[in-house]
Design a protein around this motif. Structure first.
Motif, PDB file in Angstrom:
ATOM      1  N   PRO A 176       0.841  -1.195   0.000  1.00 13.29           N
ATOM      2  CA  PRO A 176       0.000   0.000   0.000  1.00 13.29           C
ATOM      3  C   PRO A 176       0.879   1.248   0.000  1.00 13.29           C
ATOM      4  O   PRO A 176       2.082   1.180   0.274  1.00 13.29           O
ATOM      5  CB  PRO A 176      -0.765  -0.091   1.318  1.00 13.29           C
ATOM      6  N   GLY A 177       0.286   2.387  -0.282  1.00 10.74           N
ATOM      7  CA  GLY A 177       1.036   3.632  -0.220  1.00 10.74           C
ATOM      8  C   GLY A 177       0.205   4.676   0.503  1.00 10.74           C
ATOM      9  O   GLY A 177      -0.924   4.920   0.153  1.00 10.74           O
ATOM     10  N   GLY A 178       0.780   5.252   1.562  1.00  6.39           N
ATOM     11  CA  GLY A 178       0.128   6.408   2.184  1.00  6.39           C
ATOM     12  C   GLY A 178      -0.991   6.078   3.139  1.00  6.39           C
ATOM     13  O   GLY A 178      -1.823   6.923   3.432  1.00  6.39           O
ATOM     14  N   GLY A 179      -1.027   4.827   3.614  1.00  8.69           N
ATOM     15  CA  GLY A 179      -2.068   4.439   4.566  1.00  8.69           C
ATOM     16  C   GLY A 179      -1.578   4.518   5.997  1.00  8.69           C
ATOM     17  O   GLY A 179      -0.376   4.460   6.252  1.00  8.69           O
ATOM     18  N   THR A 180      -2.523   4.634   6.920  1.00 13.93           N
ATOM     19  CA  THR A 180      -2.187   4.613   8.345  1.00 13.93           C
ATOM     20  C   THR A 180      -1.936   3.188   8.809  1.00 13.93           C
ATOM     21  O   THR A 180      -1.153   2.948   9.724  1.00 13.93           O
ATOM     22  CB  THR A 180      -3.356   5.260   9.133  1.00 13.93           C
ATOM     23  N   THR A 181      -2.552   2.229   8.131  1.00 13.47           N
ATOM     24  CA  THR A 181      -2.413   0.828   8.551  1.00 13.47           C
ATOM     25  C   THR A 181      -1.236   0.143   7.872  1.00 13.47           C
ATOM     26  O   THR A 181      -1.039  -1.059   8.051  1.00 13.47           O
ATOM     27  CB  THR A 181      -3.695   0.037   8.198  1.00 13.47           C
ATOM     28  N   ASP A 182      -0.461   0.896   7.099  1.00 11.48           N
ATOM     29  CA  ASP A 182       0.616   0.272   6.313  1.00 11.48           C
ATOM     30  C   ASP A 182       1.658  -0.420   7.189  1.00 11.48           C
ATOM     31  O   ASP A 182       2.392  -1.296   6.705  1.00 11.48           O
ATOM     32  CB  ASP A 182       1.339   1.320   5.444  1.00 11.48           C
ATOM     33  N   TYR A 183       1.715  -0.059   8.491  1.00  8.15           N
ATOM     34  CA  TYR A 183       2.733  -0.721   9.347  1.00  8.15           C
ATOM     35  C   TYR A 183       2.539  -2.233   9.323  1.00  8.15           C
ATOM     36  O   TYR A 183       3.497  -3.002   9.395  1.00  8.15           O
ATOM     37  CB  TYR A 183       2.649  -0.191  10.798  1.00  8.15           C
ATOM     38  N   ALA A 184       1.259  -2.648   9.183  1.00  9.41           N
ATOM     39  CA  ALA A 184       0.941  -4.086   9.288  1.00  9.41           C
ATOM     40  C   ALA A 184       1.374  -4.841   8.037  1.00  9.41           C
ATOM     41  O   ALA A 184       1.330  -6.064   8.004  1.00  9.41           O
ATOM     42  CB  ALA A 184      -0.556  -4.266   9.515  1.00  9.41           C
ATOM     43  N   VAL A 185       1.763  -4.111   7.008  1.00 10.05           N
ATOM     44  CA  VAL A 185       2.323  -4.743   5.792  1.00 10.05           C
ATOM     45  C   VAL A 185       3.843  -4.658   5.857  1.00 10.05           C
ATOM     46  O   VAL A 185       4.549  -5.662   5.731  1.00 10.05           O
ATOM     47  CB  VAL A 185       1.818  -4.021   4.518  1.00 10.05           C
ATOM     48  N   GLU A 186       4.332  -3.448   6.162  1.00  4.84           N
ATOM     49  CA  GLU A 186       5.793  -3.216   6.208  1.00  4.84           C
ATOM     50  C   GLU A 186       6.480  -4.175   7.188  1.00  4.84           C
ATOM     51  O   GLU A 186       7.583  -4.652   6.927  1.00  4.84           O
ATOM     52  CB  GLU A 186       6.078  -1.766   6.630  1.00  4.84           C
ATOM     53  N   ILE A 187       5.813  -4.451   8.311  1.00  2.85           N
ATOM     54  CA  ILE A 187       6.442  -5.273   9.370  1.00  2.85           C
ATOM     55  C   ILE A 187       6.835  -6.659   8.850  1.00  2.85           C
ATOM     56  O   ILE A 187       7.892  -7.177   9.209  1.00  2.85           O
ATOM     57  CB  ILE A 187       5.497  -5.363  10.598  1.00  2.85           C
ATOM     58  N   TYR A 188       6.019  -7.221   7.959  1.00  2.00           N
ATOM     59  CA  TYR A 188       6.338  -8.560   7.422  1.00  2.00           C
ATOM     60  C   TYR A 188       7.538  -8.491   6.467  1.00  2.00           C
ATOM     61  O   TYR A 188       8.432  -9.333   6.497  1.00  2.00           O
ATOM     62  CB  TYR A 188       5.123  -9.135   6.698  1.00  2.00           C
ATOM     63  N   PHE A 189       7.540  -7.461   5.601  1.00  2.00           N
ATOM     64  CA  PHE A 189       8.656  -7.316   4.653  1.00  2.00           C
ATOM     65  C   PHE A 189       9.965  -7.072   5.422  1.00  2.00           C
ATOM     66  O   PHE A 189      10.991  -7.678   5.124  1.00  2.00           O
ATOM     67  CB  PHE A 189       8.373  -6.171   3.675  1.00  2.00           C
ATOM     68  N   GLU A 190       9.899  -6.210   6.453  1.00  2.00           N
ATOM     69  CA  GLU A 190      11.111  -5.902   7.225  1.00  2.00           C
ATOM     70  C   GLU A 190      11.581  -7.108   8.048  1.00  2.00           C
ATOM     71  O   GLU A 190      12.784  -7.331   8.211  1.00  2.00           O
ATOM     72  CB  GLU A 190      10.858  -4.697   8.148  1.00  2.00           C
ATOM     73  N   ALA A 191      10.614  -7.877   8.544  1.00  2.00           N
ATOM     74  CA  ALA A 191      10.987  -9.066   9.354  1.00  2.00           C
ATOM     75  C   ALA A 191      11.901  -9.979   8.545  1.00  2.00           C
ATOM     76  O   ALA A 191      12.865 -10.550   9.068  1.00  2.00           O
ATOM     77  CB  ALA A 191       9.729  -9.805   9.771  1.00  2.00           C
ATOM     78  N   LEU A 192      11.624 -10.088   7.247  1.00  2.00           N
ATOM     79  CA  LEU A 192      12.441 -10.953   6.390  1.00  2.00           C
ATOM     80  C   LEU A 192      13.676 -10.222   5.870  1.00  2.00           C
ATOM     81  O   LEU A 192      14.734 -10.808   5.674  1.00  2.00           O
ATOM     82  CB  LEU A 192      11.587 -11.483   5.227  1.00  2.00           C
ATOM     83  N   ARG A 193      13.515  -8.917   5.619  1.00  2.00           N
ATOM     84  CA  ARG A 193      14.628  -8.139   5.032  1.00  2.00           C
ATOM     85  C   ARG A 193      15.733  -7.938   6.077  1.00  2.00           C
ATOM     86  O   ARG A 193      16.905  -8.149   5.795  1.00  2.00           O
ATOM     87  CB  ARG A 193      14.067  -6.777   4.589  1.00  2.00           C
ATOM     88  N   SER A 194      15.315  -7.496   7.296  1.00  2.00           N
ATOM     89  CA  SER A 194      16.350  -7.095   8.275  1.00  2.00           C
ATOM     90  C   SER A 194      16.154  -7.725   9.651  1.00  2.00           C
ATOM     91  O   SER A 194      16.972  -7.526  10.539  1.00  2.00           O
ATOM     92  CB  SER A 194      16.282  -5.563   8.454  1.00  2.00           C
ATOM     93  N   GLY A 195      15.037  -8.430   9.840  1.00  2.00           N
ATOM     94  CA  GLY A 195      14.834  -9.075  11.142  1.00  2.00           C
ATOM     95  C   GLY A 195      14.343  -8.121  12.213  1.00  2.00           C
ATOM     96  O   GLY A 195      14.200  -8.481  13.380  1.00  2.00           O
ATOM     97  N   ARG A 196      14.097  -6.870  11.795  1.00  2.00           N
ATOM     98  CA  ARG A 196      13.601  -5.927  12.797  1.00  2.00           C
ATOM     99  C   ARG A 196      12.713  -4.880  12.125  1.00  2.00           C
ATOM    100  O   ARG A 196      12.783  -4.692  10.908  1.00  2.00           O
ATOM    101  CB  ARG A 196      14.761  -5.249  13.518  1.00  2.00           C
ATOM    102  N   TYR A 197      11.855  -4.219  12.913  1.00  2.00           N
ATOM    103  CA  TYR A 197      10.957  -3.201  12.351  1.00  2.00           C
ATOM    104  C   TYR A 197      10.716  -2.114  13.387  1.00  2.00           C
ATOM    105  O   TYR A 197      10.583  -2.390  14.577  1.00  2.00           O
ATOM    106  CB  TYR A 197       9.605  -3.817  11.939  1.00  2.00           C
TER     107      TYR A 197
END
Ligand code: VAH
Length: 311
Positions: A176-197
């Protein structure tokens, strides 16, 4: 046959893929303001359309001859707060054009509302379908006005308008882009990318969420429902879970044990999130057209991590 606006958006992308699968590629015309880069969409029917241009919209409809329009083009909550006048032009100008097109060509009509249509004075828990709606964001004003405008077009002109109030939607095909709830998407990508969010939403902030497959299924179920069984039309509450960043992190740790979550709360998006309900009631959607979400937090987490790993 279905024309879609905003087909390159977070919902529009997966809606296009699912509708093509279900109704055949030749019966779905995705449109958006720019051409698709995505392999899935390249080389197949696609048209450029800026929803502010009604003449172009009507031209495409008279050529493609759809029986349904799914109007998905909009600016989301955080983006709309940055540029509220532009948000009004897109979110309300685009909606009016799509409704006028549906009226002129007798099209069945879908557009989503959102939990953003509620405000601070709305009951926070088990939020009913019919309740106080005094949103304090431009996006929320657009969504309430949109719900009422769609009801008006049904009552006054007989346009078969239908819509749901989506919660935050979690997806991996198109972020998504520009949403307030986007954290719930970013957290999964970051968990795999860097192991932290680092979450921009505070730890105990509960919001309604749903996995994208359940959202697309809800759109199709609502649009295929017998109109005689619908006592509501454009504002069905739909949600699969009420979650906060800590709950998502704990679920991720079942797969990535040393996943770390910390916080840098963004006052704007935190303010928006706190103005929304914590958990809405989806009873009417279940009763009137069989809304039946399949993904809870556990299953959504499994699917998201699996899909992102395979990207
Ligand atoms: C947003 N994802 O955050 C959208 C949605 C309920 C949230 O409307 O603005």
């Amino acid at each position: 046959r279905i024309i879609i606006t905003g087909a390159l958006g977070q919902i529009g992308t997966e809606l296009t893929l699912k509708l093509r699968e279900k109704y055949g590629e030749e019966n779905v015309l995705p449109t958006d303001i720019k051409a698709p880069e995505d392999e899935n969409l390249k080389g197949r029917p696609f048209e450029i359309l800026d929803v502010r241009e009604m003449d172009r919209m009507k031209e495409l409809v008279s050529e493609f001859k759809p029986d349904t329009i799914m109007h998905m083009a909009a600016l989301l909550s955080a983006t709309a707060e940055k540029n509220p006048q532009f948000a009004w032009e897109i979110n309300m100008g685009g909606l009016m054009n799509a409704l006028e097109t549906a009226r002129d060509f007798n099209l069945k009509f879908f557009t989503p509302s959102s939990i953003g249509a509620f405000g601070p004075s709305t009951p926070k828990e088990n939020t009913p379908q019919v309740t106080i709606q005094r949103p304090t964001t431009m996006y929320g004003v657009n969504k309430v006005a949109g719900e009422l405008l769609c009801d008006y077009y049904f009552e006054k002109f007989g346009v078969d308008t239908r819509g749901v109030r989506f919660p935050g939607l979690v997806s991996h095909v198109k972020e998504p882009g520009g949403g307030t709830t986007d954290y719930a998407v970013e957290i999964y990508f970051e968990a795999l990318r860097s192991g932290r969010y680092t979450s921009f939403i505070g730890k105990s902030t509960n919001m309604d969420m749903m996995y994208m497959d359940d959202a697309i299924d809800a759109i199709i179920k609502l649009m295929e429902a017998d109109p005689g069984q619908l006592t509501d039309r454009n504002a069905f509450n739909v949600s699969a879970m009420s979650i906060n960043p800590e709950m998502v992190a704990n679920e991720i740790r079942k797969h990535i044990p040393d996943f770390e979550l910390d916080y840098e709360v963004d006052p704007v998006r935190q303010g928006i999130a706190e103005s929304w309900p914590n958990a809405i009631d989806s009873t009417e959607a279940k009763r009137q057209w069989g809304f039946n979400p399949q993904y809870d937090l556990e299953k959504m987490t499994e699917v998201m991590l699996e899909a992102i790993r395979n990207k």
